[in-house]
Enzyme design. Structure first.
Site, mmCIF file in Angstrom:
data_model
loop_
_atom_site.group_PDB
_atom_site.id
_atom_site.type_symbol
_atom_site.label_atom_id
_atom_site.label_comp_id
_atom_site.label_asym_id
_atom_site.label_seq_id
_atom_site.Cartn_x
_atom_site.Cartn_y
_atom_site.Cartn_z
ATOM 1 N N LYS A 169 1.427 -6.787 -3.961
ATOM 2 C CA LYS A 169 0.797 -7.021 -2.654
ATOM 3 C C LYS A 169 -0.670 -6.579 -2.698
ATOM 4 O O LYS A 169 -1.085 -5.875 -3.625
ATOM 5 C CB LYS A 169 1.566 -6.247 -1.582
ATOM 6 C CG LYS A 169 1.556 -4.742 -1.783
ATOM 7 C CD LYS A 169 2.620 -4.053 -0.948
ATOM 8 C CE LYS A 169 2.544 -2.542 -1.154
ATOM 9 N NZ LYS A 169 3.741 -1.870 -0.650
ATOM 10 N N TYR A 226 -29.887 9.333 2.164
ATOM 11 C CA TYR A 226 -29.730 9.375 3.629
ATOM 12 C C TYR A 226 -29.412 10.788 4.096
ATOM 13 O O TYR A 226 -28.581 11.482 3.504
ATOM 14 C CB TYR A 226 -28.580 8.472 4.072
ATOM 15 C CG TYR A 226 -28.939 6.999 4.081
ATOM 16 C CD1 TYR A 226 -29.968 6.513 4.883
ATOM 17 C CD2 TYR A 226 -28.223 6.105 3.305
ATOM 18 C CE1 TYR A 226 -30.286 5.159 4.900
ATOM 19 C CE2 TYR A 226 -28.523 4.748 3.314
ATOM 20 C CZ TYR A 226 -29.558 4.284 4.115
ATOM 21 O OH TYR A 226 -29.858 2.962 4.127
HETATM 22 C C1 LIG Z 1 4.364 -1.088 -1.648
HETATM 23 C C2 LIG Z 1 5.846 -1.011 -1.790
HETATM 24 C C3 LIG Z 1 6.450 -0.539 -2.958
HETATM 25 C C4 LIG Z 1 5.663 0.033 -4.125
HETATM 26 O O1 LIG Z 1 5.288 1.370 -3.856
HETATM 27 P P1 LIG Z 1 4.497 2.218 -4.958
HETATM 28 O O2 LIG Z 1 4.405 3.571 -4.356
HETATM 29 O O3 LIG Z 1 3.162 1.571 -5.116
HETATM 30 O O4 LIG Z 1 5.307 2.149 -6.195
HETATM 31 C C5 LIG Z 1 7.813 -0.609 -3.056
HETATM 32 N N1 LIG Z 1 8.571 -1.101 -2.032
HETATM 33 C C6 LIG Z 1 8.022 -1.531 -0.884
HETATM 34 C C7 LIG Z 1 8.900 -2.048 0.190
HETATM 35 C C8 LIG Z 1 6.656 -1.493 -0.719
HETATM 36 O O5 LIG Z 1 6.118 -1.922 0.430
#
Ligand SMILES: *Cc1c(COP(=O)(O)O)cnc(C)c1O
Length: 358
Positions: A35, A254
């Site tokens: 994702k 800044y």
């Molecule tokens: C993002 C996500 C993961 C992965 O989590 P990590 O901590 O990056 O391994 C697994 N399951 C779901 C449902 C997620 O949304």
């Protein structure tokens, strides 16, 4: 010449980290979580390098469709399921798996009257209290899904709130609750994120769902990526675009809230919060100049940072500056910037050039 801000993506490191997942969970299938543009690394090239993945997990239809259109035939799971009834046509058209976490989504399916089989991952809230059906709703929801006109293949998943805390009893409690709820249900199960892949082997089940560890960052606060044999996938680099002599007492950048303690060289590198480098990085944050540790000084600007070159008398315009990567763990940068590696990696901006090494 292009602006020198560059993300180098090491696809062999990605494969190495994937192999680590398989070695840790040899009896589980792997849903690689890609994702948010593969945590900022680039959706399609990352998916292409993960040849062993049994499924991909994404957060939105756009990502799922990009993968299908790039030719991937693996299972693609929409981790938040559908957002509206009109998503159904695309879900069927592109043969996507959906997570169903709320009764409103069950209603969308009931009213949708779509033909064709559907792969549903029923999300159960075992204690995180974010998404999912309460344990006592699960049987009823499963029955309603079974009454849909089309065949539905059901799987079950839940998500851990505290898997990164190895002493926290909440994870075992979630695991036990999941086991009880699923005891009499047929269908594959999935619980483990990266932290659980590493720290909670009893949770591996049919499918593990690693994200952050694939990218070479440690999900466990007490362990570095190196301790866990994970390799950094992204190296964020740029170059010095100026090296200027300043006098003792000169205020840099800044707000002028960092002043030179002596006459010194100050470097300016072409990267800033407009590229995803954290604006809250404090003075003293390590950066590598020609491979040597140096320190950020003054405030991070949109397009630039300033660097103390007092220990690097030979540094010159055009020299390489590394913000995080193989020799400078993103976890260390995140910690000093008051955030987590996930946010830094996802935040790398679109004006950074990406190059893929395989
Ligand atoms: C993002 C996500 C993961 C992965 O989590 P990590 O901590 O990056 O391994 C697994 N399951 C779901 C449902 C997620 O949304």
């Amino acid at each position: 010449m292009m602006r020198p801000a560059l993300a180098r993506i090491d696809l062999q490191a990605l494969q190495h980290n994937f192999n680590r997942v398989q070695a840790l969970a040899p009896d589980s299938k792997v849903m690689a979580i890609i994702k948010a543009n593969a945590y900022g690394h680039g959706l399609v090239p990352v998916a292409q390098a993960l040849t062993g993945a049994d499924a991909f997990g994404v957060a939105c239809l756009e990502e799922a469709i990009s993968l299908r259109e790039a030719g991937f035939s693996q299972r693609i799971v929409l981790l938040e399921g559908l957002f509206g009834q009109d998503d159904l046509a695309l879900i069927h058209g592109y043969q996507l798996d959906v997570v169903i976490h709320h009764i409103s989504q069950v209603e969308m399916l009931e009213q949708g009257r779509q033909a064709g089989p559907l792969d549903v991952w029923l999300k159960i809230d075992t204690g995180m209290h974010r998404l999912g059906f309460a344990p006592d709703q699960v049987a009823v929801v499963a029955e309603r899904l079974a009454r849909l006109p089309q065949p539905v293949c059901l799987r079950y998943l839940s998500h851990f709130a505290c898997a990164d805390e190895q002493e926290n009893p909440a994870t075992q409690a979630q695991l036990d609750r999941f086991g009880e709820i699923c005891a009499d249900l047929k269908g594959e199960r999935s619980l483990a994120n990266s932290a659980a892949v590493l720290a909670w082997p009893a949770s591996h089940g049919d499918w593990v769902r690693p994200g952050i560890m694939l990218y070479g960052s440690s999900p466990l606060p007490g362990s570095t990526a190196r301790d866990l044999d994970l390799q950094a996938v992204m190296t964020l680099a740029t170059r010095l675009i100026a090296v200027n002599p300043h006098n003792r007492g000169d205020a840099i950048g800044y707000g002028g809230d960092w002043t030179c303690p002596e006459d010194m060289q100050v470097g300016v590198a072409a990267i800033g919060y407009g590229d995803g480098y954290p604006r809250h990085a404090p003075s003293g944050m390590p950066v590598l100049v020609n491979g040597k540790r140096s320190a950020l000084i003054g405030r991070v600007s949109m397009d630039m940072i300033c660097i103390d070159l007092s220990t690097q008398p030979d540094a010159k315009v055009g020299d390489e500056v590394i913000l995080w990567g193989t020799d400078l763990p993103v976890d260390e940068i995140a910690q000093q910037a008051g955030t987590i590696s996930y946010e830094l990696l996802c935040g790398v901006g679109s004006r950074v050039q990406f190059s893929y090494l395989s």
